[in-house]
Design a protein around this motif. Sequence first.
Motif, mmCIF file in Angstrom:
data_model
loop_
_atom_site.group_PDB
_atom_site.id
_atom_site.type_symbol
_atom_site.label_atom_id
_atom_site.label_comp_id
_atom_site.label_asym_id
_atom_site.label_seq_id
_atom_site.Cartn_x
_atom_site.Cartn_y
_atom_site.Cartn_z
ATOM 1 N N ALA A 144 43.441 26.207 41.909
ATOM 2 C CA ALA A 144 44.659 26.605 42.616
ATOM 3 C C ALA A 144 44.903 28.106 42.474
ATOM 4 N N ARG A 145 44.686 28.649 41.287
ATOM 5 C CA ARG A 145 44.905 30.088 41.078
ATOM 6 C C ARG A 145 43.910 30.926 41.874
ATOM 7 N N VAL A 146 42.646 30.535 41.869
ATOM 8 C CA VAL A 146 41.630 31.300 42.592
ATOM 9 C C VAL A 146 41.914 31.288 44.090
ATOM 10 N N LEU A 147 42.266 30.128 44.634
ATOM 11 C CA LEU A 147 42.548 30.036 46.066
ATOM 12 C C LEU A 147 43.774 30.865 46.452
ATOM 13 N N ALA A 148 44.789 30.862 45.591
ATOM 14 C CA ALA A 148 46.024 31.570 45.925
ATOM 15 C C ALA A 148 45.913 33.073 45.695
ATOM 16 N N ASP A 149 45.379 33.484 44.551
ATOM 17 C CA ASP A 149 45.372 34.907 44.183
ATOM 18 C C ASP A 149 44.165 35.654 44.726
ATOM 19 N N GLU A 150 42.985 35.073 44.636
ATOM 20 C CA GLU A 150 41.777 35.795 44.989
ATOM 21 C C GLU A 150 41.365 35.583 46.441
ATOM 22 N N ALA A 174 49.668 30.398 35.009
ATOM 23 C CA ALA A 174 48.257 30.057 35.177
ATOM 24 C C ALA A 174 47.925 29.651 36.605
ATOM 25 N N ILE A 175 48.924 29.271 37.423
ATOM 26 C CA ILE A 175 48.631 28.860 38.797
ATOM 27 C C ILE A 175 48.733 30.027 39.769
ATOM 28 N N GLY A 176 49.050 31.226 39.268
ATOM 29 C CA GLY A 176 49.104 32.405 40.126
ATOM 30 C C GLY A 176 50.205 32.310 41.169
ATOM 31 N N ARG A 177 49.877 32.664 42.421
ATOM 32 C CA ARG A 177 50.844 32.662 43.510
ATOM 33 C C ARG A 177 51.045 31.284 44.129
ATOM 34 N N ALA A 178 50.302 30.289 43.678
ATOM 35 C CA ALA A 178 50.427 28.948 44.245
ATOM 36 C C ALA A 178 51.841 28.405 44.012
ATOM 37 N N ARG A 179 52.324 27.634 44.978
ATOM 38 C CA ARG A 179 53.645 27.023 44.861
ATOM 39 C C ARG A 179 53.498 25.604 44.325
ATOM 40 N N ARG A 180 54.560 25.167 43.632
ATOM 41 C CA ARG A 180 54.522 23.858 43.005
ATOM 42 C C ARG A 180 55.665 22.989 43.501
ATOM 43 N N MET A 181 55.345 21.757 43.917
ATOM 44 C CA MET A 181 56.363 20.783 44.293
ATOM 45 C C MET A 181 56.371 19.670 43.253
ATOM 46 N N GLN A 182 57.534 19.473 42.616
ATOM 47 C CA GLN A 182 57.649 18.432 41.614
ATOM 48 C C GLN A 182 57.964 17.091 42.282
ATOM 49 N N VAL A 183 57.642 16.018 41.579
ATOM 50 C CA VAL A 183 57.853 14.658 42.082
ATOM 51 C C VAL A 183 58.830 13.964 41.150
#
Length: 600
Positions: A144-150, A174-183
Amino acid sequence: MQNTDDLDKLLSILPDPIRVRLEEHPQLDSLIEVVMDLGRRPEARFPGKAEYLSETPITQNDLNESITRVGDFGGDNRAGIERTLHRISAIRNRRGEVIGLTCRVGRAIFGTIGMIRDLVESGRSILMLGRPGVGKTTALREIARVLADELDKRVVIIDTSNEIAGDGDVPHPAIGRARRMQVSRPELQHQVMIEAVENHMPEVIVIDEIGTELEALAARTIAERGVQLVGTAHGNQLENLIKNPTLSDLVGGIQSVTLGDEEARRRGSQKSVLERKAPPTFDIAVEMTERQKWVVHEQVAETIDMLLRGRKPNPEVRTVNETGEVTVTHELSSSPEMQTGGRSRSSSVRHNPLSIAPTSSQEGFFTPPPQGRGWRSSGKIKPTQAAPLSPEQQTFEQLLDVSLSRAFDARDEGLRSEDSENGEYIPGPNGEDLPLHIYPYGVSRHQLDQVVRTLNLPVVLTKDIDNADAVLALRSHVKNHSKLRHLAKSRQIPIHTLKASSVPQIAHSLRRLLNMDDPAMPDAAELDLFVRGDSEDELEALEEARLAVEQIVIPKGQPVELLPRSGLVRKMQHELVEHYHLQSRSFGDEPNRRLRIYPA
């Protein structure tokens, strides 16, 4: 690799005696989890071992002290520590009271996906499989971090238990710019997955632990909308998903279909077979067998088709050493029909993954590209036709086809085990590599297998014409099947024809094909006698007659009386005795009528 674990925050929720003991432990950096159960000694678990931290059992006060220092437990009995990746899981009694805690260390390890970096950048959906604790969630977080940041993609993480991005409203760095949706509740994960696509326009959806049929259907819906999926599922290998009706849709679903006569004959299978229903949800599957060794299936559809056909796939095995150097190998495992002396190929390349472009047939299953080898490449094998049989041999064409006698089976098993232990390949009469791989068409595989085992021939039956050295087919089928002739010609595979699918003709053809004429081997007539019985009694009677002739009548010159048998069985015994050029007569009254064998 860079390791971030915030271990001090996890230690702070533990009772003081346990915390002090862990802070002084020499292997603190490799701590996996701390287990505290009511009335038992606290336990620390490290890779490959576990040890007690105190001789004093855990009390309810110890558990309550730790519970007050963590967040709220959700519907899945999991909690966390805010802005960390640690996971606290509770065990409850029947009254709902917490009587045990598992405090698992969560680490953000940067650089863990170096082995599959090229796959992540390809934009295709990836499914991660592996046993608990092998690092699936850690790899998911890094992807997730690589896909979002790099790669600057819009990434949304469906974080059911807050294990990917940590506890609290602010996700872990650790997840970088990725967004998180909680359940809010685990059973609503599939709804949040659809909501993420409809409301937040992601390019990538990251899902941890797909475990229900609704979640599998939601994943298919997301993939069909053109969104890249990266997720994990319960199971160690793709075979586990095929056998799991809840999650089989992730790999395309499994259905039973009925083949036509021509297709069933071409495949050499039953008419009712298992097939894949639809394209897989995930294009790539990664089996995380170990932390530093991953098995990659770059074409899930072809892998599933091969598994359903009973053939072993040819995945990539990627490993990484201490210096971060990635090695990619290809091991072509022998399929079930090639397990006796089958060939294997392997190749390795460093840093850059080895790419193989498989070809697909019109039916949609994997067939390796044709490669010249063995007799076909050397040009030493030529198309031949079986010579016509004598009238005596033709009479055996109508005999029944059944199991081999136990004596032949035992002899063949010993020969095969001895050959496999030696591990040596014996060249054929023309210098070719043995065993010879034969593709049967219209010929009974059961009879072929009987002849091969009885005569101990270096022959392996294959269901893939591209792996065959020769085709063994009925003459009538070859005449009426231009496609088979075209395939064989294009692949330079000779076709060996039979007039009828009978034991004598099969034995004669295989010997002729292998250029064998060993007088010590049983001829076609004797072979047919041993495979014609349709019951254990008949096989036992034939074996009794053979042993009597070979161990008493011939070497000692003495007559032998056999046990009472039925008229049909005695007739078979008479035929066997005649093969040894001896005389035999029946005497006595039914049901005690029996055979007497006389010396020459």
